[in-house]
Design a protein around this motif. Structure first.
Motif, PDB file in Angstrom:
ATOM      1  N   GLU A  71     -16.433  -4.857 -18.709  1.00 19.51           N
ATOM      2  CA  GLU A  71     -17.215  -6.055 -18.392  1.00 19.51           C
ATOM      3  C   GLU A  71     -16.593  -7.296 -19.030  1.00 19.51           C
ATOM      4  OE1 GLU A  71     -21.764  -7.829 -18.724  1.00 19.51           O
ATOM      5  OE2 GLU A  71     -21.253  -5.997 -19.827  1.00 19.51           O
ATOM      6  N   LEU A  72     -16.200  -7.180 -20.293  1.00 20.94           N
ATOM      7  CA  LEU A  72     -15.578  -8.310 -20.989  1.00 20.94           C
ATOM      8  C   LEU A  72     -14.271  -8.698 -20.310  1.00 20.94           C
ATOM      9  CD1 LEU A  72     -15.556 -10.325 -23.315  1.00 20.94           C
ATOM     10  CD2 LEU A  72     -14.540  -8.533 -24.753  1.00 20.94           C
ATOM     11  N   ALA A  73     -13.461  -7.723 -19.933  1.00 17.25           N
ATOM     12  CA  ALA A  73     -12.197  -8.011 -19.244  1.00 17.25           C
ATOM     13  C   ALA A  73     -12.458  -8.772 -17.948  1.00 17.25           C
ATOM     14  CB  ALA A  73     -11.431  -6.719 -18.963  1.00 17.25           C
ATOM     15  N   GLY A  74     -13.468  -8.371 -17.213  1.00 18.65           N
ATOM     16  CA  GLY A  74     -13.803  -9.062 -15.964  1.00 18.65           C
ATOM     17  C   GLY A  74     -14.267 -10.488 -16.197  1.00 18.65           C
ATOM     18  N   LEU A  75     -15.094 -10.679 -17.201  1.00 20.48           N
ATOM     19  CA  LEU A  75     -15.583 -12.023 -17.507  1.00 20.48           C
ATOM     20  C   LEU A  75     -14.440 -12.923 -17.975  1.00 20.48           C
ATOM     21  CD1 LEU A  75     -18.903 -11.056 -19.314  1.00 20.48           C
ATOM     22  CD2 LEU A  75     -18.687 -12.147 -17.058  1.00 20.48           C
ATOM     23  N   LEU A  76     -13.574 -12.410 -18.825  1.00 20.97           N
ATOM     24  CA  LEU A  76     -12.434 -13.208 -19.299  1.00 20.97           C
ATOM     25  C   LEU A  76     -11.475 -13.526 -18.156  1.00 20.97           C
ATOM     26  CD1 LEU A  76     -11.853 -11.514 -22.750  1.00 20.97           C
ATOM     27  CD2 LEU A  76     -12.763 -13.809 -22.334  1.00 20.97           C
ATOM     28  N   ARG A  77     -11.293 -12.571 -17.239  1.00 18.98           N
ATOM     29  CA  ARG A  77     -10.447 -12.820 -16.071  1.00 18.98           C
ATOM     30  C   ARG A  77     -11.002 -13.980 -15.255  1.00 18.98           C
ATOM     31  NH1 ARG A  77     -11.146  -8.327 -13.832  1.00 18.98           N
ATOM     32  NH2 ARG A  77      -9.438  -7.271 -14.904  1.00 18.98           N
ATOM     33  N   GLN A  78     -12.309 -14.007 -15.098  1.00 22.67           N
ATOM     34  CA  GLN A  78     -12.964 -15.084 -14.352  1.00 22.67           C
ATOM     35  C   GLN A  78     -12.677 -16.445 -15.000  1.00 22.67           C
ATOM     36  OE1 GLN A  78     -16.972 -13.696 -13.746  1.00 22.67           O
ATOM     37  NE2 GLN A  78     -17.447 -15.458 -12.479  1.00 22.67           N
ATOM     38  N   LEU A  79     -12.654 -16.482 -16.331  1.00 23.07           N
ATOM     39  CA  LEU A  79     -12.383 -17.737 -17.038  1.00 23.07           C
ATOM     40  C   LEU A  79     -10.915 -18.127 -17.006  1.00 23.07           C
ATOM     41  CD1 LEU A  79     -14.591 -17.474 -20.253  1.00 23.07           C
ATOM     42  CD2 LEU A  79     -14.883 -19.032 -18.324  1.00 23.07           C
ATOM     43  N   THR A  80     -10.021 -17.150 -17.108  1.00 24.93           N
ATOM     44  CA  THR A  80      -8.591 -17.478 -17.233  1.00 24.93           C
ATOM     45  C   THR A  80      -7.868 -17.604 -15.901  1.00 24.93           C
ATOM     46  OG1 THR A  80      -7.977 -15.148 -17.507  1.00 24.93           O
ATOM     47  CG2 THR A  80      -8.387 -16.431 -19.522  1.00 24.93           C
ATOM     48  N   ALA A  81      -8.346 -16.945 -14.860  1.00 30.45           N
ATOM     49  CA  ALA A  81      -7.630 -16.959 -13.586  1.00 30.45           C
ATOM     50  C   ALA A  81      -7.337 -18.363 -13.067  1.00 30.45           C
ATOM     51  CB  ALA A  81      -8.382 -16.143 -12.536  1.00 30.45           C
ATOM     52  N   PRO A  82      -8.276 -19.305 -13.145  1.00 33.12           N
ATOM     53  CA  PRO A  82      -7.946 -20.647 -12.644  1.00 33.12           C
ATOM     54  C   PRO A  82      -6.779 -21.285 -13.398  1.00 33.12           C
ATOM     55  CG  PRO A  82     -10.321 -20.415 -12.888  1.00 33.12           C
ATOM     56  CD  PRO A  82      -9.699 -19.208 -13.509  1.00 33.12           C
ATOM     57  N   PHE A  83      -6.629 -21.015 -14.678  1.00 31.32           N
ATOM     58  CA  PHE A  83      -5.513 -21.566 -15.448  1.00 31.32           C
ATOM     59  C   PHE A  83      -4.210 -20.881 -15.062  1.00 31.32           C
ATOM     60  CE2 PHE A  83      -9.197 -22.288 -18.207  1.00 31.32           C
ATOM     61  CZ  PHE A  83      -9.086 -23.663 -18.404  1.00 31.32           C
ATOM     62  N   ASP A  84      -4.268 -19.576 -14.801  1.00 33.14           N
ATOM     63  CA  ASP A  84      -3.067 -18.827 -14.449  1.00 33.14           C
ATOM     64  C   ASP A  84      -2.576 -19.114 -13.039  1.00 33.14           C
ATOM     65  OD1 ASP A  84      -3.077 -17.660 -16.936  1.00 33.14           O
ATOM     66  OD2 ASP A  84      -4.033 -15.797 -16.268  1.00 33.14           O
ATOM     67  N   ASN A  85      -3.441 -19.656 -12.214  1.00 35.91           N
ATOM     68  CA  ASN A  85      -3.088 -19.891 -10.813  1.00 35.91           C
ATOM     69  C   ASN A  85      -2.866 -21.360 -10.470  1.00 35.91           C
ATOM     70  OD1 ASN A  85      -3.145 -17.129 -10.023  1.00 35.91           O
ATOM     71  ND2 ASN A  85      -5.361 -17.215 -10.213  1.00 35.91           N
ATOM     72  N   ILE A  86      -2.592 -22.160 -11.498  1.00 32.11           N
ATOM     73  CA  ILE A  86      -2.289 -23.573 -11.280  1.00 32.11           C
ATOM     74  C   ILE A  86      -0.833 -23.677 -10.814  1.00 32.11           C
ATOM     75  CG2 ILE A  86      -1.995 -25.825 -12.390  1.00 32.11           C
ATOM     76  CD1 ILE A  86      -4.275 -25.016 -14.300  1.00 32.11           C
ATOM     77  N   PRO A  87      -0.571 -24.287  -9.648  1.00 33.63           N
ATOM     78  CA  PRO A  87       0.816 -24.401  -9.180  1.00 33.63           C
ATOM     79  C   PRO A  87       1.674 -25.214 -10.147  1.00 33.63           C
ATOM     80  CG  PRO A  87      -0.752 -25.111  -7.481  1.00 33.63           C
ATOM     81  CD  PRO A  87      -1.525 -24.889  -8.739  1.00 33.63           C
ATOM     82  N   GLY A  88       2.960 -24.795 -10.241  1.00 37.19           N
ATOM     83  CA  GLY A  88       3.902 -25.556 -11.064  1.00 37.19           C
ATOM     84  C   GLY A  88       4.035 -24.937 -12.363  1.00 37.19           C
TER      85      GLY A  88
END
Length: 165
Positions: free
Chosen positions: A148-165
């Motif tokens: 559950e924690l891994a899923g919640l943290l993924r939700q928070l970090t994914a937008p930062f990891d998917n920023i183009p450039g």
């Protein structure tokens, strides 16, 4: 169970009741955990005579699979450092006998960076040590809580990891 963040949040609520300090309850704990993780990583790597940046480069090569080689450009992408920094890192790792430079057969001007047997062993041993440290940190959580924690943290970090450039 009360922690330091609970005390910090209570003090802010007392001193600044006009502010919503709820984000501190999550992100201050993430920040404190990051510091503990950094210490655990440094300890695990030091046991294998590695710096964190050395671990990053060696494990990027190890994850590439046989023959454990990447171009310097591919290493840049995976480790998020500048070209000059990567050149310096490759030089230092080569001097320690952990990597070697080879001509790139598909580009006469290019090189490939390959793990030596010693580099592969060091990457494997330090990864095992790191995982032991990290298992201890997560020891209070059940498997379901970790998922559950891994899923919640993924939700928070994914937008930062998917920023183009």
């Amino acid at each position: 169970m009360e922690d330091e963040v609970d005390r910090l949040v209570a003090a802010w609520r007392r001193e600044r009741p006009d502010l919503d300090v709820e984000p501190l309850e999550v992100l201050s704990r993430v920040s404190r955990l990051a510091r503990h993780l950094d210490r655990a990583r440094r300890l695990a790597f030091a046991e294998h005579e590695l710096e964190p940046w050395e671990f990053d480069v060696l494990t990027a090569l190890r994850r590439a699979g046989t023959p454990y080689q990447l171009s310097p450009g591919q290493l840049l992408t995976q480790t998020l450092v500048t070209s000059g920094t990567m050149t310096n890192r490759i030089d230092r790792l080569a001097k320690k006998g952990l990597v070697e430079r080879l001509p790139d057969p598909s580009d006469r001007r290019g090189v490939l960076v390959r793990l030596t047997d010693t580099g592969r062993d060091r990457a494997d041993e330090s990864l095992a040590g790191l995982l032991e440290q990290e298992r201890a940190i997560l020891g209070e959580l059940s498997g379901a809580q970790r998922a559950e924690l891994a899923g919640l943290l993924r939700q928070l970090t994914a937008p930062f990891d998917n920023i183009p450039g």
